[in-house]
Design an enzyme around this catalytic site. Sequence first.
Site, PDB file in Angstrom:
ATOM      1  CG  ASP A 123      13.243 -17.827 -44.546  1.00 57.64           C
ATOM      2  OD1 ASP A 123      12.520 -18.521 -44.038  1.00 57.64           O
ATOM      3  OD2 ASP A 123      13.971 -16.946 -44.117  1.00 57.64           O
ATOM      4  NE  ARG A 162      10.520 -15.665 -39.723  1.00 54.76           N
ATOM      5  CZ  ARG A 162      11.320 -15.137 -40.672  1.00 54.76           C
ATOM      6  NH1 ARG A 162      11.661 -14.060 -40.644  1.00 54.76           N
ATOM      7  NH2 ARG A 162      11.974 -15.932 -41.555  1.00 54.76           N
ATOM      8  CB  THR A 187      22.436 -29.457 -45.861  1.00 51.17           C
ATOM      9  OG1 THR A 187      23.137 -28.112 -45.975  1.00 51.17           O
ATOM     10  CG2 THR A 187      22.606 -30.059 -47.454  1.00 51.17           C
ATOM     11  CD  GLU A 188      22.866 -26.175 -43.440  1.00 50.98           C
ATOM     12  OE1 GLU A 188      23.938 -26.711 -43.602  1.00 50.98           O
ATOM     13  OE2 GLU A 188      22.274 -25.349 -44.420  1.00 50.98           O
ATOM     14  CG  ASN A 189      15.593 -26.028 -44.010  1.00 46.73           C
ATOM     15  OD1 ASN A 189      15.405 -25.946 -45.083  1.00 46.73           O
ATOM     16  ND2 ASN A 189      15.731 -25.302 -43.160  1.00 46.73           N
ATOM     17  CD1 TRP A 190      18.961 -32.562 -43.640  1.00 47.34           C
ATOM     18  CD2 TRP A 190      17.028 -33.890 -43.494  1.00 47.34           C
ATOM     19  NE1 TRP A 190      18.717 -33.003 -45.073  1.00 47.34           N
ATOM     20  CE2 TRP A 190      17.475 -34.091 -44.881  1.00 47.34           C
ATOM     21  CE3 TRP A 190      16.057 -34.568 -43.131  1.00 47.34           C
ATOM     22  CZ2 TRP A 190      17.046 -34.595 -45.851  1.00 47.34           C
ATOM     23  CZ3 TRP A 190      15.164 -35.363 -43.893  1.00 47.34           C
ATOM     24  CH2 TRP A 190      15.742 -35.124 -45.282  1.00 47.34           C
ATOM     25  NE  ARG A 225      19.554 -16.391 -41.541  1.00 50.30           N
ATOM     26  CZ  ARG A 225      18.907 -15.802 -40.469  1.00 50.30           C
ATOM     27  NH1 ARG A 225      19.567 -14.535 -39.978  1.00 50.30           N
ATOM     28  NH2 ARG A 225      17.735 -16.314 -40.027  1.00 50.30           N
ATOM     29  CD  GLU A 256      23.442  -6.415 -58.707  1.00 46.81           C
ATOM     30  OE1 GLU A 256      23.162  -5.805 -57.787  1.00 46.81           O
ATOM     31  OE2 GLU A 256      24.784  -6.391 -59.300  1.00 46.81           O
TER      32      GLU A 256
HETATM   33  C1  IPE Z   1      16.716 -20.977 -45.993  1.00 47.71           C
HETATM   34  O1  IPE Z   1      15.706 -20.693 -44.973  1.00 47.71           O
HETATM   35  C2  IPE Z   1      16.449 -22.312 -46.362  1.00 47.71           C
HETATM   36  C3  IPE Z   1      15.137 -22.130 -47.281  1.00 47.71           C
HETATM   37  C4  IPE Z   1      14.288 -21.369 -47.667  1.00 47.71           C
HETATM   38  C5  IPE Z   1      14.825 -23.745 -48.016  1.00 47.71           C
HETATM   39  P1  IPE Z   1      15.846 -21.064 -43.333  1.00 47.71           P
HETATM   40  O2  IPE Z   1      14.666 -20.531 -42.749  1.00 47.71           O
HETATM   41  O3  IPE Z   1      16.303 -22.313 -43.167  1.00 47.71           O
HETATM   42  O4  IPE Z   1      17.194 -20.144 -42.919  1.00 47.71           O
HETATM   43  P2  IPE Z   1      17.629 -19.605 -41.540  1.00 47.71           P
HETATM   44  O5  IPE Z   1      17.784 -20.761 -40.492  1.00 47.71           O
HETATM   45  O6  IPE Z   1      16.552 -18.533 -41.264  1.00 47.71           O
HETATM   46  O7  IPE Z   1      18.958 -19.017 -41.910  1.00 47.71           O
HETATM   47  C1  IPE Z   2      10.963 -21.452 -45.461  1.00 46.39           C
HETATM   48  O1  IPE Z   2      10.092 -20.899 -44.322  1.00 46.39           O
HETATM   49  C2  IPE Z   2      10.711 -22.815 -45.878  1.00 46.39           C
HETATM   50  C3  IPE Z   2      11.805 -23.911 -45.479  1.00 46.39           C
HETATM   51  C4  IPE Z   2      12.862 -23.468 -45.011  1.00 46.39           C
HETATM   52  C5  IPE Z   2      11.279 -25.358 -45.538  1.00 46.39           C
HETATM   53  P1  IPE Z   2      10.498 -21.084 -43.025  1.00 46.39           P
HETATM   54  O2  IPE Z   2       9.753 -22.751 -42.377  1.00 46.39           O
HETATM   55  O3  IPE Z   2      11.944 -21.213 -42.659  1.00 46.39           O
HETATM   56  O4  IPE Z   2       9.787 -20.074 -42.297  1.00 46.39           O
HETATM   57  P2  IPE Z   2      10.494 -19.184 -41.076  1.00 46.39           P
HETATM   58  O5  IPE Z   2      11.716 -18.405 -41.397  1.00 46.39           O
HETATM   59  O6  IPE Z   2      10.229 -19.710 -40.048  1.00 46.39           O
HETATM   60  O7  IPE Z   2       9.229 -17.907 -41.070  1.00 46.39           O
HETATM   61 MG    MG Z   3      12.953 -19.630 -42.518  1.00 44.41          MG
END
Ligand code: IPE
Ligand code: IPE
Ligand code: MG
Length: 252
Positions: A31, A35, A77-80, A205, A218
């Site tokens: 993640d 940012r 599954t929520e990244n869509w 989370r 852990e």
């Molecule tokens: C979790 O990150 C999913 C992946 C890293 C693939 P997200 O950026 O989607 O999670 P939230 O929205 O901050 O919980």
């Molecule tokens: C994780 O980075 C990659 C995926 C979820 C695919 P993010 O794209 O969630 O990056 P932030 O959380 O917006 O910084």
């Molecule tokens: Mg993220």
Amino acid sequence: MLDIFKFKKDSQKEFVLDINKIPAHIAIIMDGNGRWAKKRKLPRSMGHKAGVETIRKIVKESKRLGVGYLTLYAFSTENWKRPKDELSTLMQLLVLYLKKEVDELNKNGVKINVLGDISKFPIECQNELKRAVKITSENVDINLNLALNYGGRDELVRAVKLIANDLEKQKIKNEDINEELISNYIYTKGMPDPDLIIRPSGEKRLSNFLLWQCAYSEFWYSDIAWPDFTKEDLQKAIFDYQNRDRRFGGIK
Ligand code: IPE
Ligand code: IPE
Ligand code: MG
């Protein structure tokens, strides 16, 4: 003690990893790409691109340290819910990564597995993934699980459906249903549960990651964004893990 297990922590004290306590399974929520890019006034896509470089380094280091399973959460599954252009960047990067890396990964004994339902991905992506899984299927040095269109809840819904189906066909009986059986109906069938779950980027989370498997994992969190995550950060996380007291509900 082998030299490869000696590291400098916070560039001061030297710390030594215990070769006998390397986690069998490390899972990482990759993640913070967006940012990372925003901070540098770059488009989010550049953050994802930089994140791919981190994958290369971390797979290599995990193998070197003797980690058996490395699971990388790459797409939930929520990244869509994200904008179309970001989704398309992510799919393109996945295809590029596989096209560029699979031969090298194969040479290095990496076995690629996919956790998640990739049937919703563009066909080119699906084909590259299937090819990567097939080419590397005989490798034994390290398992690289790519969690793609993965959700812990979705995985359990799928497992319940599969179990219901097998009950209906009388392949299994109601009495057969136990924790072990359920573990055999999920994507990580036959794999150990993650010992260590790492989440960079500052969030604390799970975001629907490995809900069944994380029962006694852990956790290690860090503010570092995934593109800045280094092999030294991985070493630190493992060092921390090695100094924890895992009781699994019992008493030491
Ligand atoms: C979790 O990150 C999913 C992946 C890293 C693939 P997200 O950026 O989607 O999670 P939230 O929205 O901050 O919980
Ligand atoms: C994780 O980075 C990659 C995926 C979820 C695919 P993010 O794209 O969630 O990056 P932030 O959380 O917006 O910084
Ligand atoms: Mg993220």
